[in-house]
Design an enzyme around this catalytic site. Structure first.
Site, PDB file in Angstrom:
ATOM      1  CG  ASP A  14      20.811   1.221   4.538  1.00  0.00           C
ATOM      2  OD1 ASP A  14      21.927   1.744   4.366  1.00  0.00           O
ATOM      3  OD2 ASP A  14      20.660   0.009   4.775  1.00  0.00           O
ATOM      4  CB  ILE A  15      21.321   3.696   8.943  1.00  0.00           C
ATOM      5  CG1 ILE A  15      21.850   4.591  10.050  1.00  0.00           C
ATOM      6  CG2 ILE A  15      21.715   2.244   9.155  1.00  0.00           C
ATOM      7  CD1 ILE A  15      21.089   4.441  11.361  1.00  0.00           C
ATOM      8  CG  PHE A  55       7.246   7.360   3.280  1.00  0.00           C
ATOM      9  CD1 PHE A  55       7.363   6.269   4.133  1.00  0.00           C
ATOM     10  CD2 PHE A  55       8.209   7.539   2.305  1.00  0.00           C
ATOM     11  CE1 PHE A  55       8.428   5.379   4.008  1.00  0.00           C
ATOM     12  CE2 PHE A  55       9.268   6.663   2.179  1.00  0.00           C
ATOM     13  CZ  PHE A  55       9.384   5.576   3.037  1.00  0.00           C
ATOM     14  CB  CYS A 112      -0.928   0.022   1.213  1.00  0.00           C
ATOM     15  SG  CYS A 112      -2.004  -1.397   1.331  1.00  0.00           S
ATOM     16  NE  ARG A 143      19.210   0.135   0.368  1.00  0.00           N
ATOM     17  CZ  ARG A 143      20.456   0.259   0.826  1.00  0.00           C
ATOM     18  NH1 ARG A 143      20.967  -0.655   1.631  1.00  0.00           N
ATOM     19  NH2 ARG A 143      21.170   1.293   0.485  1.00  0.00           N
ATOM     20  CB  SER A 144      11.828  -0.690   5.662  1.00  0.00           C
ATOM     21  OG  SER A 144      10.742  -0.205   4.887  1.00  0.00           O
TER      22      SER A 144
END
Lengths: 304, 304
Positions: free
Chosen positions: A202-203, A262, A144, A179-180
């Site tokens: 990402d981190i 987001f 979603c 980047r989950s």
């Protein structure tokens, strides 16, 4: 430029879904039913559940929130999987946090996974497989939040409609902070599938996602480009870093770019709306996509 | 009591596998082939790969180590999935770390998952499903490290052979430090399936795993019992905490208990071997279980 309110974008989708549901109900069909399962006291989750309930009520969708203890969550998912009256299941995370939550995501059956987060759907997404041929040619469900972001980009004119599908973001550079497995990585792949050059941050590091030479494949590469260089080149900057102190300086973003936030926090520094098209929040479209996925699962179950 | 050397336990399994392979090779059959894929420079991974290679060489198993860049890892897995000459695939983690590695675990096909870590196998394990009826009644593969620990406990006499299968650990209390999806949680479920009362400890809290009232189910519960109380009651203490400073004080463990360490660090304090049956390392049996799983997958592929 003013901040972009995505309400109109969300309502366009919801109105269409609402109408389609009414037509089916008038013909004697059942309404789609979404079950939310909550096993935490997370405020954001409770709020998201409430918003979902309200949107569903307006759009003719049955929504039922089930509260369970975390040790009973898997059983509650299996019960909903087996209940033919349920068309979609959404679990509000985090519950255990980490890999046990990932495990639970895959317990939701593909027939009812409105979030599109089980491994079958993610694998399909990363390999640009649109139809699951071993599951009665059912269409893969897209997650979603990434889907909502694509719809917003489309709403803002980022997609070039005159180009063929799969190339409508060709020539555009995206920087994506997150980047989950639930948002950032699927989103990077979806943008790459649509032709964009994506810097995924990402981190620890930055990777490039882009279309592979073979149609339907994605190429992921390490890169020596710095974040500042990527930002300066980006037509689209998307951020979802779950930390209140993380800020992208407005001056580093190219004037005229689209900036989408987001995260629950504002990831962009002051002044961002002055020289970009700035989308501060996307939640309303995410809920519209949740309804859209539920409607699709419902129609597929009726057709089966 | 002396420290327990598990070499004999490992060799008993390996000798049997070696013999079975030779019989099949003499009859004109192929040797099983294991492919290891490494995409990091992790020293522990390199060492584990080397030990595996050596054990395979002795036991008549083909082992091939493939070195790839991390961005090419998924493609390498898919290539091995599709290669009929490959019977088993092992990927050496961590690569990306976290959820992307979990995703990659599920890309390995169930036909070749020697580690038994994909979601299908884990789901089967948590629900005590032994046979996958939709996959030609193939037997579910159990993860190597948890399986190795059960075999060691059996070797040490913890399983009461006079009781029916599924109750052979009845009446025994286990404290287990580690609730990862690759070792601790599957192990807790396997011990509960065999009748034990398991206290599962992670960094945040303690949960109880035990047999459910319905056969083949597991009941997970929150608990008010303290770690010290659980330790004092435990017949078996198992620890796999990846931190050099984590130590279980020997004096807190019940005299005569079995203590098993599966961390790369020693999780037990000084003097533990003086009043327990102490297993300082289990790696040799883990490799034996890897061979055992490979051999089973090979036989299943020949039978298909």
């Amino acid at each position: 430029m003013p901040k972009v309110d995505v309400t109109a974008c969300a309502l366009a989708f919801r109105d269409e879904i609402k109408k389609e549901i009414e037509v089916r109900v008038e013909a004697g069909g059942p309404r789609p039913k979404l079950v939310g399962i909550i096993a935490n006291k997370d405020e954001a989750a409770v709020m998201y559940a409430r918003w979902t309930e309200r949107a569903c009520a307006r759009d003719g969708i049955q929504y039922e929130l089930r509260q369970v203890e975390r040790v009973d969550l898997e059983d509650a998912v299996i019960e909903a999987n087996e209940d033919p009256a349920v068309n979609g299941i959404i679990v509000y995370y985090p519950v255990f946090g980490g890999p046990i939550d990932d495990y639970l995501r895959d317990v939701i059956s593909v027939e009812k996974d409105v979030e599109g987060l089980n491994h079958r759907y993610r694998y399909s997404l990363y390999h640009n497989i649109r139809v699951l041929s071993d599951l009665g040619n059912r269409k893969a469900i897209l997650p979603c939040t990434p889907l909502a972001i694509l719809k917003i980009l489309n709403h803002l004119g980022a997609y070039k409609q005159e180009l063929p599908v799969g190339e409508q973001l060709a020539g555009q550079t995206v920087v994506l902070y997150n980047r989950s497995e639930v948002v950032g990585r699927p989103l990077a792949a979806m943008l790459a599938n649509d032709g964009a050059l994506v810097y995924s941050v990402d981190i620890d590091n930055m990777l490039i996602y882009r279309k592979g030479r073979v149609n339907g494949t994605i190429k992921v590469e390490e890169t020596e480009v710095t974040q500042d260089e990527a930002l300066a080149a980006a037509d689209i900057v998307i951020a979802g870093v779950p930390h209140p102190k993380f800020k992208i300086e407005a001056s580093k973003v190219k004037p005229g770019a689209i900036a989408v936030n987001f995260s629950q926090f504002s990831n962009f520094g002051e002044g961002i709306e002055e020289h970009t098209t700035f989308v501060p929040a996307i939640g309303k479209v995410t809920i519209a996509m949740l309804e859209r996925n539920l409607h699709r699962l419902h129609m597929a179950s009726e057709a089966a």
